[in-house]
Scaffold this active site. Sequence first.
Site, PDB file in Angstrom:
ATOM      1  CG  HIS A 242      -2.051   0.964   1.107  1.00  0.00           C
ATOM      2  ND1 HIS A 242      -1.931   2.302   1.423  1.00  0.00           N
ATOM      3  CD2 HIS A 242      -3.315   0.786   0.661  1.00  0.00           C
ATOM      4  CE1 HIS A 242      -3.090   2.895   1.189  1.00  0.00           C
ATOM      5  NE2 HIS A 242      -3.941   2.001   0.717  1.00  0.00           N
TER       6      HIS A 242
ATOM      7  CG  ASP B 136      -8.622  -4.278  -2.752  1.00  0.00           C
ATOM      8  OD1 ASP B 136      -9.840  -4.179  -2.610  1.00  0.00           O
ATOM      9  OD2 ASP B 136      -7.896  -3.343  -3.136  1.00  0.00           O
TER      10      ASP B 136
END
Length: 436
Positions: free
Chosen positions: A307, A364
Amino acid sequence: MKNSPQTIQLLWKGQCFDFPLVQGSEGETAIDIKTLRQRTGLITLDQGYANTGSCTSSITFMDGERGILRYRGIPIQELARGASFKETAFLLIYGTLPTPGELVRFSEQLTDYSPVHENMRLFFQNFPPNAHPMGILSSMVNSLRSFYPELANADEEIQVTVPRLLSKIRTLAAMSYRISMGYQVVYPRPDLSYCANFLHMMFDSTVKPYELKEEVVQALRTIWILHADHEQNCSTSAVRLVGSARVNLYAAISSGITALWGPLHGGANQAVIDMLEGIRNNGGNVDTFVKRAKDRTDPFRLMGFGHRVYKTYDPRARIMKGVCHRLLQALDREDPLLDIAQELEKTALSDDYFISRNLYPNIDFYTGIAFRAMGIPTNMFPVMFAIGRLPGWIAQWLESIKDPHWKLNRPRQIYVGPGKTMYRPPTKGLDMEQYS
Ligand code: ACO
């Protein structure tokens, strides 16, 4: 935001320039370079904007080093535990949790606006059968402006357009799925909650009425709350940037949906399932895939890992992992992909490549498994993300259009192309007449 008494100095061509520092409410500090070019002739270069604050915002606070995420000051864990998606949307958009009266009014608006114009159905029918639902959704949201033209003034526009879009996106998403499957469209029910209504419109049928299970409704509520905002991510920045040209809300949100579609952003939930299925079809050996992800010559990456901001475990992924387990248990279902995902996570988190780069599962990584258990088809996963993210996009758009320091977003560049070159006509033998 407050101005710090300290300044930062830049030495350039024998001159010293002072730039002010500004501080956010959680202590984040930035150099205010608004006057940089005007005073020094310099610009900054920050590809990917990893060091650039594009705005000040009072909507969402995240701290990627400590794994903190709060909406309007409220930790995500508390909202996931007790709030409804509607309350969370209200909180993000209007700045505070709704009073009981405000919540009733908001619910009524969402109900009133849930049906879509009948003519929009004709639109849907003209997409080719394999059209991706994200492409359809982004087109349909953009076309809402043609069906629901501008209102008399900005206030009325906001009061009506915001709940209208929040309500209709769910109807449009369910319709796009049903029409792509050749099923009859199911209309919304005023007695159902936001999440339950979506499941009803997706799955109800006259052949086999859809049984609304509380565990599924709760899982969807949690997922949508976890997705509701994430400060200046790629799709939100798209909404703000496009919105800065003063386009209407539908057009700005449509651009956010398009940005979210990409596999490095909201399309990652679909890509994770494709990856896990790939591992299963190759005998379930996660080591081979981890090895490929580490190979710089191989473009393969572990989808659902890493991320831009989180350099520790994504707090949303931690909650999501629990949601997956509880959902599968409640539905009395097993999913071999969950076992593969857990093994992959364990292998990666004990590998120096991932440890040294602070690569952890992001939200996700587990959402796709929960969506599969709910019966959502894989190509609808990014659409599910888009519905959840809508309150955040709206809140950020509203904040940007009300910002007294608002400016058309227009970054600069460092040109690295050829120097001035004279025009030369095309090579001999070409008949220039045909181009004239
Ligand atoms: N698998 C393997 N290696 C990775 C991964 C990954 N998923 N993510 C980052 N890396 C490596 C990079 O190769 C790079 O290695 P290097 O230092 O040897 O060159 C290093 O980690 C830093 O990576 P960057 O790409 O510079 O990090 P960035 O912040 O730009 O990328 C991103 C963030 C795009 C999310 C990236 O981690 C990625 O591609 N992840 C997979 C896609 C994904 O899950 N996206 C969803 C993100 S969450 C969301 O948008 C909802």
